[in-house]
Scaffold this motif. Structure first.
Motif, PDB file in Angstrom:
ATOM      1  N   ARG A 142       0.838  -1.209   0.000  1.00 54.04           N
ATOM      2  CA  ARG A 142       0.000   0.000   0.000  1.00 54.04           C
ATOM      3  C   ARG A 142       0.872   1.258   0.000  1.00 54.04           C
ATOM      4  O   ARG A 142       1.876   1.349   0.721  1.00 54.04           O
ATOM      5  N   ALA A 143       0.443   2.199  -0.834  1.00 56.41           N
ATOM      6  CA  ALA A 143       1.035   3.536  -0.848  1.00 56.41           C
ATOM      7  C   ALA A 143      -0.037   4.504  -0.349  1.00 56.41           C
ATOM      8  O   ALA A 143      -0.894   4.946  -1.120  1.00 56.41           O
ATOM      9  N   GLY A 144      -0.002   4.785   0.944  1.00 62.12           N
ATOM     10  CA  GLY A 144      -1.017   5.642   1.533  1.00 62.12           C
ATOM     11  C   GLY A 144      -0.669   7.110   1.407  1.00 62.12           C
ATOM     12  O   GLY A 144       0.511   7.500   1.469  1.00 62.12           O
ATOM     13  N   ARG A 145      -1.670   7.928   1.225  1.00 63.38           N
ATOM     14  CA  ARG A 145      -1.452   9.368   1.147  1.00 63.38           C
ATOM     15  C   ARG A 145      -0.833   9.883   2.442  1.00 63.38           C
ATOM     16  O   ARG A 145      -1.254   9.514   3.537  1.00 63.38           O
ATOM     17  N   ASP A 146       0.200  10.729   2.279  1.00 64.47           N
ATOM     18  CA  ASP A 146       0.905  11.281   3.430  1.00 64.47           C
ATOM     19  C   ASP A 146       1.278  12.721   3.079  1.00 64.47           C
ATOM     20  O   ASP A 146       2.316  12.975   2.463  1.00 64.47           O
ATOM     21  N   GLY A 147       0.427  13.650   3.433  1.00 65.57           N
ATOM     22  CA  GLY A 147       0.657  15.034   3.048  1.00 65.57           C
ATOM     23  C   GLY A 147       0.575  15.180   1.543  1.00 65.57           C
ATOM     24  O   GLY A 147      -0.406  14.782   0.909  1.00 65.57           O
ATOM     25  N   ASP A 148       1.631  15.731   0.953  1.00 71.03           N
ATOM     26  CA  ASP A 148       1.655  15.902  -0.490  1.00 71.03           C
ATOM     27  C   ASP A 148       2.317  14.726  -1.202  1.00 71.03           C
ATOM     28  O   ASP A 148       2.598  14.796  -2.404  1.00 71.03           O
ATOM     29  N   GLY A 149       2.562  13.631  -0.467  1.00 67.84           N
ATOM     30  CA  GLY A 149       3.197  12.463  -1.063  1.00 67.84           C
ATOM     31  C   GLY A 149       2.551  11.176  -0.606  1.00 67.84           C
ATOM     32  O   GLY A 149       1.342  11.120  -0.326  1.00 67.84           O
ATOM     33  N   TYR A 150       3.365  10.129  -0.528  1.00 68.89           N
ATOM     34  CA  TYR A 150       2.873   8.794  -0.178  1.00 68.89           C
ATOM     35  C   TYR A 150       3.868   8.124   0.765  1.00 68.89           C
ATOM     36  O   TYR A 150       5.072   8.383   0.720  1.00 68.89           O
ATOM     37  N   THR A 151       3.349   7.224   1.590  1.00 71.48           N
ATOM     38  CA  THR A 151       4.182   6.340   2.397  1.00 71.48           C
ATOM     39  C   THR A 151       3.850   4.901   2.003  1.00 71.48           C
ATOM     40  O   THR A 151       2.682   4.505   2.028  1.00 71.48           O
ATOM     41  N   VAL A 152       4.874   4.139   1.654  1.00 70.20           N
ATOM     42  CA  VAL A 152       4.688   2.797   1.114  1.00 70.20           C
ATOM     43  C   VAL A 152       5.082   1.752   2.153  1.00 70.20           C
ATOM     44  O   VAL A 152       6.163   1.835   2.761  1.00 70.20           O
ATOM     45  N   ASN A 153       4.192   0.768   2.339  1.00 68.81           N
ATOM     46  CA  ASN A 153       4.471  -0.371   3.210  1.00 68.81           C
ATOM     47  C   ASN A 153       4.026  -1.650   2.505  1.00 68.81           C
ATOM     48  O   ASN A 153       2.938  -1.708   1.921  1.00 68.81           O
ATOM     49  N   GLY A 154       4.887  -2.671   2.573  1.00 70.75           N
ATOM     50  CA  GLY A 154       4.556  -3.949   1.954  1.00 70.75           C
ATOM     51  C   GLY A 154       5.804  -4.653   1.470  1.00 70.75           C
ATOM     52  O   GLY A 154       6.937  -4.228   1.743  1.00 70.75           O
ATOM     53  N   ALA A 155       5.583  -5.755   0.779  1.00 73.38           N
ATOM     54  CA  ALA A 155       6.707  -6.565   0.300  1.00 73.38           C
ATOM     55  C   ALA A 155       6.393  -7.118  -1.079  1.00 73.38           C
ATOM     56  O   ALA A 155       5.284  -7.570  -1.342  1.00 73.38           O
ATOM     57  N   LYS A 156       7.390  -7.074  -1.947  1.00 74.92           N
ATOM     58  CA  LYS A 156       7.304  -7.669  -3.271  1.00 74.92           C
ATOM     59  C   LYS A 156       8.160  -8.929  -3.310  1.00 74.92           C
ATOM     60  O   LYS A 156       9.146  -9.051  -2.579  1.00 74.92           O
ATOM     61  N   ALA A 157       7.774  -9.862  -4.165  1.00 77.19           N
ATOM     62  CA  ALA A 157       8.461 -11.156  -4.229  1.00 77.19           C
ATOM     63  C   ALA A 157       8.922 -11.447  -5.651  1.00 77.19           C
ATOM     64  O   ALA A 157       8.356 -10.954  -6.623  1.00 77.19           O
ATOM     65  N   TRP A 158       9.973 -12.278  -5.732  1.00 71.44           N
ATOM     66  CA  TRP A 158      10.482 -12.757  -7.022  1.00 71.44           C
ATOM     67  C   TRP A 158      10.934 -11.614  -7.937  1.00 71.44           C
ATOM     68  O   TRP A 158      10.688 -11.620  -9.142  1.00 71.44           O
ATOM     69  N   ILE A 159      11.637 -10.649  -7.368  1.00 75.40           N
ATOM     70  CA  ILE A 159      12.015  -9.472  -8.136  1.00 75.40           C
ATOM     71  C   ILE A 159      13.410  -9.665  -8.737  1.00 75.40           C
ATOM     72  O   ILE A 159      14.411  -9.776  -8.016  1.00 75.40           O
ATOM     73  N   THR A 160      13.472  -9.709 -10.061  1.00 74.89           N
ATOM     74  CA  THR A 160      14.751  -9.772 -10.754  1.00 74.89           C
ATOM     75  C   THR A 160      15.510  -8.473 -10.516  1.00 74.89           C
ATOM     76  O   THR A 160      14.956  -7.385 -10.655  1.00 74.89           O
ATOM     77  N   HIS A 161      16.765  -8.592 -10.131  1.00 73.54           N
ATOM     78  CA  HIS A 161      17.649  -7.479  -9.759  1.00 73.54           C
ATOM     79  C   HIS A 161      17.306  -6.918  -8.388  1.00 73.54           C
ATOM     80  O   HIS A 161      17.813  -5.841  -8.027  1.00 73.54           O
ATOM     81  N   GLY A 162      16.466  -7.625  -7.600  1.00 72.58           N
ATOM     82  CA  GLY A 162      16.160  -7.158  -6.254  1.00 72.58           C
ATOM     83  C   GLY A 162      17.429  -7.025  -5.424  1.00 72.58           C
ATOM     84  O   GLY A 162      18.188  -7.980  -5.283  1.00 72.58           O
ATOM     85  N   GLY A 163      17.662  -5.858  -4.873  1.00 71.67           N
ATOM     86  CA  GLY A 163      18.868  -5.598  -4.094  1.00 71.67           C
ATOM     87  C   GLY A 163      20.047  -5.150  -4.925  1.00 71.67           C
ATOM     88  O   GLY A 163      21.043  -4.660  -4.378  1.00 71.67           O
ATOM     89  N   GLU A 164      19.974  -5.284  -6.240  1.00 74.56           N
ATOM     90  CA  GLU A 164      21.048  -4.859  -7.145  1.00 74.56           C
ATOM     91  C   GLU A 164      20.635  -3.651  -7.977  1.00 74.56           C
ATOM     92  O   GLU A 164      21.489  -2.934  -8.496  1.00 74.56           O
ATOM     93  N   ALA A 165      19.345  -3.423  -8.130  1.00 73.99           N
ATOM     94  CA  ALA A 165      18.846  -2.379  -9.020  1.00 73.99           C
ATOM     95  C   ALA A 165      19.121  -0.987  -8.463  1.00 73.99           C
ATOM     96  O   ALA A 165      19.264  -0.781  -7.252  1.00 73.99           O
ATOM     97  N   ASP A 166      19.159  -0.031  -9.379  1.00 74.36           N
ATOM     98  CA  ASP A 166      19.316   1.375  -9.021  1.00 74.36           C
ATOM     99  C   ASP A 166      17.973   2.097  -8.961  1.00 74.36           C
ATOM    100  O   ASP A 166      17.889   3.206  -8.429  1.00 74.36           O
ATOM    101  N   HIS A 167      16.946   1.489  -9.543  1.00 77.33           N
ATOM    102  CA  HIS A 167      15.596   2.036  -9.399  1.00 77.33           C
ATOM    103  C   HIS A 167      14.588   0.894  -9.496  1.00 77.33           C
ATOM    104  O   HIS A 167      14.868  -0.146 -10.102  1.00 77.33           O
ATOM    105  N   TYR A 168      13.431   1.107  -8.891  1.00 78.20           N
ATOM    106  CA  TYR A 168      12.368   0.108  -8.869  1.00 78.20           C
ATOM    107  C   TYR A 168      11.090   0.734  -9.406  1.00 78.20           C
ATOM    108  O   TYR A 168      10.680   1.804  -8.953  1.00 78.20           O
TER     109      TYR A 168
END
Length: 384
Positions: A142-168
């Motif tokens: 979930r990306a909940g509204r937080d002022g003028d932005g968002y706060t993200v909580n949760g977990a993704k699985a089976w992500i290629t380049h997880g932990g190595e990527a420069d952007h998601y």
């Protein structure tokens, strides 16, 4: 084995020649050793970026190659022929760039795309979750509204380049249940609260890091959202149509590599006074392998031409992914059989190709999902 293809321009031919040279000199010699040791080849992605091969299907105004998808996919096939971890990595990186390139604002594209397409940044695509693989609309991050932005909580699985990527490229829930409550975000690596779990221990593709990606109170500004709020699921589906063609090209590359090895072995190995390739049982097997590869290649290229022409290609992408990955599984299995006992050893690459082919029937939507997509299109036409 060099494969003849219909190419549109001399520039496209030069790109393929450059790719083949990099594959033969940089990728193939390292593949077996680095796969054995689980080495992530980050340096090779920088090399490919410097050569202009990480942004081929995107506009030149942002540092891309401005090439048709038909040409880009042939480059991916050649890379996968040398080393699937690299070919698939390029496909995933290209997939991660698509939402920003297709749905981002001019300001977002100007800020991020040059580095993403030039090789300075490697991307990951965060859609899957442990409990919502094929049913992607059921995701719970979930990306909940937080002022003028968002706060993200949760977990993704089976992500290629997880932990190595420069952007998601992240898909998270900003509204209620179902597809209409999902939005898309660009998340730089290194933001507070973003981390990766330990890499998965896999059957193959050991050089391609696959890991869970965790979001614990990750704070994003409103400018991190790509497209309209609640429209992220449509972005995800559009991305996956293109990504499936990348997987199809990877599968053809792996199958071609296995056939090349089996064919060479069948000419060198002699039994009963003849090369084993001269025996009908082996020769016919090789003929079937070559035919399935050629058919799969033409299917993904035909789908790519529809995409390049601006036509709907969802059904054709599913067909190409289905046929090419099933072909890769059969061809690599048959290649092991052609080599006999040697095929079951790590002295030859076909056992690795066989292990790698299996995952291609699973990623970017399992082949059962591809059949579902195709059957729904058939039913829709029948009702019409």
């Amino acid at each position: 084995m060099a494969v003849e293809r219909m190419l549109r321009t001399p520039e496209a031919e030069q790109l393929l020649e450059l790719t083949r040279e990099l594959v033969d000199k940089e990728l193939a010699p390292r593949a077996a050793r680095d796969e054995e040791e689980g080495v992530f080849p980050r340096d090779l992605f920088r090399t490919l970026g410097a050569a202009g091969l990480l942004g081929l299907p995107y506009g030149e105004e942002h540092g891309g190659g401005g090439q048709p998808y038909e040409v880009y996919l042939q480059v991916v096939e050649e890379l996968a022929r040398g080393w699937l971890a690299v070919g698939l990595g390029v496909s995933v990186h290209t997939l991660s760039c698509y939402p920003l390139a297709a749905f981002g604002t001019d300001a977002q594209r100007a800020e991020h795309l040059p580095a993403m397409l030039g090789g300075d940044r490697l991307g990951a695509y965060c859609l899957s979750e442990a409990s919502s693989g094929s049913d992607a609309a059921a995701l719970t991050t979930r990306a909940g509204r937080d002022g003028d932005g968002y706060t993200v909580n949760g977990a993704k699985a089976w992500i290629t380049h997880g932990g190595e990527a420069d952007h998601y490229t992240l898909f998270a829930r900003t509204g209620g249940p179902g597809a209409d409550g999902i939005s898309c975000f660009h998340v730089p690596a290194g933001v507070p609260g973003l981390s990766a779990s330990a890499p998965e221990r896999k059957m193959g593709m050991n050089s391609s890091t696959t890991a869970g990606v965790l979001f614990d109170g990750v704070r994003l500004g409103a400018d991190a959202r790509i497209g309209e709020e609640g429209k992220g699921f449509g972005i995800a589906l559009a991305s996956l149509d293109s990504g499936r063609l990348g997987i199809a090209a990877c599968a053809v590359g792996v199958a071609q590599a296995a056939l090349d090895t089996a064919l060479a072995y069948s000419r060198e190995r002699h039994q009963f006074g003849s090369a084993i390739g001269d025996f009908q049982g082996v020769g016919f097997m090789l003929a079937d392998m070559a035919t399935m590869i050629a058919a799969s290649r033409e299917l993904y290229l035909a789908a790519a031409r529809r995409r390049d022409a601006g036509r709907d290609f969802t059904e054709q992408a599913a067909m190409a992914k289905l046929m090419a990955t099933d072909t890769a599984m059969r061809v690599t299995t048959d290649a092991v059989q052609v080599l006999g006992g040697y095929g079951y050893t790590r002295d030859f690459p076909v056992e690795r190709h066989m292990r790698e082919a299996k995952v291609l029937q699973i990623v970017e939507g399992t082949n059962q999902v591809q059949r579902l997509v195709i059957s729904r299109h058939l039913a829709r036409r029948s009702r019409a």
